[in-house]
Design a protein around this motif. Structure first.
Motif, short mmCIF file in Angstrom:
data_model
loop_
_atom_site.label_atom_id
_atom_site.label_comp_id
_atom_site.label_asym_id
_atom_site.label_seq_id
_atom_site.Cartn_x
_atom_site.Cartn_y
_atom_site.Cartn_z
N ALA A 1 5.09 8.96 7.31
CA ALA A 1 5.01 7.61 6.34
C ALA A 1 3.54 7.63 6.06
N CYS A 2 3.19 7.10 4.58
CA CYS A 2 1.95 6.90 4.28
C CYS A 2 1.21 5.86 5.19
N VAL A 3 0.14 6.14 5.60
CA VAL A 3 -0.62 5.09 6.43
C VAL A 3 -1.01 3.76 6.06
N PHE A 4 -0.90 3.80 4.61
CA PHE A 4 -1.22 2.55 3.99
C PHE A 4 0.25 1.71 3.70
N CYS A 5 0.89 2.17 2.79
CA CYS A 5 2.12 1.64 2.23
C CYS A 5 3.55 1.71 3.28
N GLY A 6 3.42 2.57 4.11
CA GLY A 6 4.47 2.95 4.91
C GLY A 6 5.66 3.76 4.19
N SER A 7 5.52 4.02 3.08
CA SER A 7 6.60 4.66 2.44
C SER A 7 6.70 6.13 2.99
N ASN A 8 7.85 6.85 2.50
CA ASN A 8 8.17 7.95 3.04
C ASN A 8 7.63 9.28 2.28
N VAL B 1 -1.42 10.09 3.05
CA VAL B 1 -1.31 9.02 2.05
C VAL B 1 -0.31 9.44 0.97
N CYS B 2 0.34 8.58 0.34
CA CYS B 2 1.62 8.84 -0.43
C CYS B 2 0.94 8.95 -2.17
N THR B 3 1.57 9.73 -3.02
CA THR B 3 0.96 10.02 -4.19
C THR B 3 0.61 8.63 -4.63
N ARG B 4 1.55 7.96 -4.74
CA ARG B 4 1.34 6.38 -5.40
C ARG B 4 -0.14 5.62 -4.90
N CYS B 5 -0.03 5.67 -3.58
CA CYS B 5 -1.41 5.01 -3.01
C CYS B 5 -2.67 5.82 -3.22
N ASN B 6 -2.82 7.18 -3.37
CA ASN B 6 -3.55 8.03 -3.61
C ASN B 6 -4.29 7.87 -4.92
ZN LIG Z 1 1.50 4.82 0.12
#
Ligand SMILES: [Zn+2]
Length: 270
Positions: free
Chosen positions: A17-24, A71-76
């Motif tokens: 999971a993304c360390v920030f938003c928790g998404s997969n 980190v997920c693409t969106r957060c990054n």
């Molecule tokens: Zn994220």
């Protein structure tokens, strides 16, 4: 038959999971320090130093090429990119050792960048503790360092070492604490300290996540250390000037700063 048994023995793949938003995710590679630093010209052989629980790991290599896939693409590409873009012009002025005026927006921009970078850099070592999940999620939701976080900024000189200039260093230390409440209950508090030195700029992030909102934890620093740090989060003054009167060199850099730290638990005043 043999195919079936192979399938059974296979460990199910769990998507991180993304360390920030928790998404997969999908997760993308994120620079510990922004790629813009490498593009500024800090591309030569440097020295990376990661300090975990007081044990320092030094790696020869470009300090600004280190990447992690957490980190997920969106957060990054949107959220964190915005933090880098806001902090960059301020940091670049500081790299020139100019006096820099920090208004409220600038203090917030630097505090967000520091908190984000502490979260990412704490993942460099898999054995290191993690900033409590509740703080990482709150940071993502509110777009500000979470309640119970204090971010301070200071300055230090760039140390020359055997392998070259030590351009950046980070440390992350979980500081689990127990606090006694007025009613006698003892509760666990997940406190932590993360520190970053990027060239001549130092950030100190202290935070705690407590299950009891009536608890206030104050990270009390010796007065000489206080003189080397300016609080930028929560914002206390509409305008401050960097650097502070004292530099971190007085205490022997980030490691010397560890000495003499005290912890105090304060009740919240209603
Ligand atoms: Zn994220």
């Amino acid at each position: 038959m043999s195919g079936k048994s192979r399938a059974r023995s296979r460990v199910p793949q769990q998507r991180a999971a993304c360390v920030f938003c928790g998404s997969n995710g999908p997760l993308t590679e994120e620079h510990v320090f922004g790629d813009w630093l490498r593009k500024l010209g800090y591309t030569g052989e440097g020295l990376r130093e990661w300090s975990v629980d007081g044990v320092s790991v030094q790696q020869k290599g470009g300090p600004f090429s280190k990447k992690l896939k957490i980190v997920c693409t969106r957060c990054n590409t949107v959220w964190m990119k915005g933090m880098e873009d806001s902090a960059k012009p301020l940091l670049v002025e500081m790299f020139k050792s100019n006096r820099v005026e920090l208004n409220e927006a600038a203090q917030r921009d630097l505090a967000r960048w520091a908190f984000k970078t502490v979260v990412v850099s704490s993942h460099v070592d898999r054995q290191a503790g993690r900033i409590p999940t509740v703080h990482r999620r709150a940071f993502h939701q509110t777009d500000e360092p979470p309640l119970g976080t204090v971010v301070r900024i200071g300055s230090a000189s760039v140390p020359r070492e055997q392998l070259g200039e030590n351009l950046a260093s980070c440390s992350y230390k979980p500081r689990p604490m127990q606090a006694t409440l007025d009613d006698g209950r003892v509760i666990d508090v997940s406190a932590y300290t993360g520190r970053i030195r990027l060239l001549n700029v130092v950030f100190d992030v202290f935070g705690y996540a407590s299950p009891d909102p009536s608890l206030r934890v104050h990270n009390e620093l010796p007065s000489e250390v206080e003189r080397a740090l300016l609080q930028i989060w929560p914002v206390e003054h509409p305008t401050i000037w960097w650097p502070p009167v004292e530099t971190f060199d007085t205490f022997g850099g980030l490691s010397g700063f560890e000495l003499g730290e005290q912890w105090r638990v304060l009740p919240m005043i209603n």
